[in-house]
Design a protein around this motif. Sequence first.
Motif, PDB file in Angstrom:
ATOM      1  N   PHE A   6       0.832  -1.200   0.000  1.00 34.62           N
ATOM      2  CA  PHE A   6       0.000   0.000   0.000  1.00 34.62           C
ATOM      3  C   PHE A   6       0.870   1.254   0.000  1.00 34.62           C
ATOM      4  O   PHE A   6       0.619   2.187  -0.754  1.00 34.62           O
ATOM      5  CB  PHE A   6      -0.944  -0.002   1.213  1.00 34.62           C
ATOM      6  CG  PHE A   6      -1.826   1.203   1.272  1.00 34.62           C
ATOM      7  CD1 PHE A   6      -2.931   1.304   0.438  1.00 34.62           C
ATOM      8  CD2 PHE A   6      -1.548   2.244   2.143  1.00 34.62           C
ATOM      9  CE1 PHE A   6      -3.752   2.422   0.470  1.00 34.62           C
ATOM     10  CE2 PHE A   6      -2.365   3.364   2.181  1.00 34.62           C
ATOM     11  CZ  PHE A   6      -3.462   3.463   1.352  1.00 34.62           C
ATOM     12  N   GLU A   7       1.890   1.277   0.828  1.00 38.26           N
ATOM     13  CA  GLU A   7       2.792   2.430   0.885  1.00 38.26           C
ATOM     14  C   GLU A   7       3.516   2.628  -0.444  1.00 38.26           C
ATOM     15  O   GLU A   7       3.652   3.755  -0.923  1.00 38.26           O
ATOM     16  CB  GLU A   7       3.795   2.271   2.023  1.00 38.26           C
ATOM     17  CG  GLU A   7       3.167   2.428   3.391  1.00 38.26           C
ATOM     18  CD  GLU A   7       4.128   2.123   4.535  1.00 38.26           C
ATOM     19  OE1 GLU A   7       5.290   1.768   4.272  1.00 38.26           O
ATOM     20  OE2 GLU A   7       3.697   2.235   5.687  1.00 38.26           O
ATOM     21  N   THR A   8       3.964   1.534  -1.054  1.00 43.20           N
ATOM     22  CA  THR A   8       4.629   1.622  -2.358  1.00 43.20           C
ATOM     23  C   THR A   8       3.676   2.197  -3.394  1.00 43.20           C
ATOM     24  O   THR A   8       4.051   3.074  -4.177  1.00 43.20           O
ATOM     25  CB  THR A   8       5.141   0.236  -2.797  1.00 43.20           C
ATOM     26  OG1 THR A   8       6.100  -0.218  -1.847  1.00 43.20           O
ATOM     27  CG2 THR A   8       5.773   0.289  -4.178  1.00 43.20           C
ATOM     28  N   ILE A  11       3.353   5.908  -2.854  1.00 43.31           N
ATOM     29  CA  ILE A  11       4.551   6.617  -3.323  1.00 43.31           C
ATOM     30  C   ILE A  11       4.540   6.705  -4.847  1.00 43.31           C
ATOM     31  O   ILE A  11       4.804   7.766  -5.418  1.00 43.31           O
ATOM     32  CB  ILE A  11       5.825   5.918  -2.810  1.00 43.31           C
ATOM     33  CG1 ILE A  11       5.926   6.077  -1.285  1.00 43.31           C
ATOM     34  CG2 ILE A  11       7.072   6.466  -3.500  1.00 43.31           C
ATOM     35  CD1 ILE A  11       6.951   5.153  -0.636  1.00 43.31           C
ATOM     36  N   GLU A  12       4.210   5.605  -5.512  1.00 42.51           N
ATOM     37  CA  GLU A  12       4.155   5.609  -6.977  1.00 42.51           C
ATOM     38  C   GLU A  12       3.097   6.581  -7.478  1.00 42.51           C
ATOM     39  O   GLU A  12       3.336   7.318  -8.452  1.00 42.51           O
ATOM     40  CB  GLU A  12       3.877   4.192  -7.494  1.00 42.51           C
ATOM     41  CG  GLU A  12       5.032   3.245  -7.272  1.00 42.51           C
ATOM     42  CD  GLU A  12       4.680   1.795  -7.532  1.00 42.51           C
ATOM     43  OE1 GLU A  12       5.615   0.985  -7.612  1.00 42.51           O
ATOM     44  OE2 GLU A  12       3.477   1.451  -7.638  1.00 42.51           O
ATOM     45  N   LEU A  19       4.782  14.034 -11.786  1.00 37.24           N
ATOM     46  CA  LEU A  19       5.124  14.055 -13.208  1.00 37.24           C
ATOM     47  C   LEU A  19       4.055  14.811 -13.991  1.00 37.24           C
ATOM     48  O   LEU A  19       4.376  15.671 -14.829  1.00 37.24           O
ATOM     49  CB  LEU A  19       5.260  12.630 -13.749  1.00 37.24           C
ATOM     50  CG  LEU A  19       5.417  12.492 -15.263  1.00 37.24           C
ATOM     51  CD1 LEU A  19       6.694  13.175 -15.751  1.00 37.24           C
ATOM     52  CD2 LEU A  19       5.398  11.024 -15.661  1.00 37.24           C
ATOM     53  N   LEU A  20       2.794  14.530 -13.722  1.00 37.77           N
ATOM     54  CA  LEU A  20       1.719  15.234 -14.419  1.00 37.77           C
ATOM     55  C   LEU A  20       1.774  16.726 -14.130  1.00 37.77           C
ATOM     56  O   LEU A  20       1.625  17.547 -15.040  1.00 37.77           O
ATOM     57  CB  LEU A  20       0.357  14.668 -14.032  1.00 37.77           C
ATOM     58  CG  LEU A  20       0.054  13.248 -14.482  1.00 37.77           C
ATOM     59  CD1 LEU A  20      -1.342  12.843 -14.044  1.00 37.77           C
ATOM     60  CD2 LEU A  20       0.233  13.078 -15.972  1.00 37.77           C
ATOM     61  N   GLN A  21       1.977  17.098 -12.879  1.00 40.81           N
ATOM     62  CA  GLN A  21       2.079  18.514 -12.521  1.00 40.81           C
ATOM     63  C   GLN A  21       3.229  19.174 -13.276  1.00 40.81           C
ATOM     64  O   GLN A  21       3.094  20.279 -13.800  1.00 40.81           O
ATOM     65  CB  GLN A  21       2.289  18.673 -11.017  1.00 40.81           C
ATOM     66  CG  GLN A  21       2.467  20.125 -10.600  1.00 40.81           C
ATOM     67  CD  GLN A  21       2.839  20.254  -9.124  1.00 40.81           C
ATOM     68  OE1 GLN A  21       2.742  19.311  -8.359  1.00 40.81           O
ATOM     69  NE2 GLN A  21       3.273  21.422  -8.748  1.00 40.81           N
ATOM     70  N   HIS A  22       4.342  18.494 -13.335  1.00 45.14           N
ATOM     71  CA  HIS A  22       5.505  19.035 -14.039  1.00 45.14           C
ATOM     72  C   HIS A  22       5.182  19.274 -15.519  1.00 45.14           C
ATOM     73  O   HIS A  22       5.471  20.346 -16.056  1.00 45.14           O
ATOM     74  CB  HIS A  22       6.695  18.081 -13.894  1.00 45.14           C
ATOM     75  CG  HIS A  22       7.941  18.567 -14.536  1.00 45.14           C
ATOM     76  ND1 HIS A  22       8.725  19.545 -13.977  1.00 45.14           N
ATOM     77  CD2 HIS A  22       8.534  18.229 -15.698  1.00 45.14           C
ATOM     78  CE1 HIS A  22       9.756  19.786 -14.755  1.00 45.14           C
ATOM     79  NE2 HIS A  22       9.661  18.999 -15.816  1.00 45.14           N
ATOM     80  N   LEU A  23       4.569  18.288 -16.158  1.00 47.73           N
ATOM     81  CA  LEU A  23       4.243  18.417 -17.577  1.00 47.73           C
ATOM     82  C   LEU A  23       3.149  19.447 -17.828  1.00 47.73           C
ATOM     83  O   LEU A  23       3.183  20.160 -18.829  1.00 47.73           O
ATOM     84  CB  LEU A  23       3.823  17.062 -18.150  1.00 47.73           C
ATOM     85  CG  LEU A  23       4.936  16.019 -18.272  1.00 47.73           C
ATOM     86  CD1 LEU A  23       4.344  14.667 -18.651  1.00 47.73           C
ATOM     87  CD2 LEU A  23       5.996  16.450 -19.263  1.00 47.73           C
TER      88      LEU A  23
END
Length: 103
Positions: A6-8, A11-12, A19-23
């Motif tokens: 769940f934690e992984t 994080i993913e 990534l979406l925010q950056h793009l």
Amino acid sequence: MTETDFETTQIEAAAFRRLLQHLMQERPDVQNIDLMIHAGFCRNCLSDWYREAAEQRGITMTKDEAREQVYGVPFAQWKAEHQKEATPEQLAAFEAAQRQHRG
């Protein structure tokens, strides 16, 4: 699912949102063709992967709905505001990249 799984996943998911925010916000100037040339994927690929992941979980999603998740606005709006016509140099680089990765 274990707590570690769940934690992984969390994080993913956070990394994907970043990534979406950056793009969307920080680099809307980077053209999809340039992403394809240099990274082998673009925003449209991300939206296809998003839709496929939804469908694997039984969630029906249209191509336009998935693109809006990735672009942050309807695709037509993003395209009108940010997409430029590909230059001959970009088209040549794209073709070269495609040839290189095909074989």
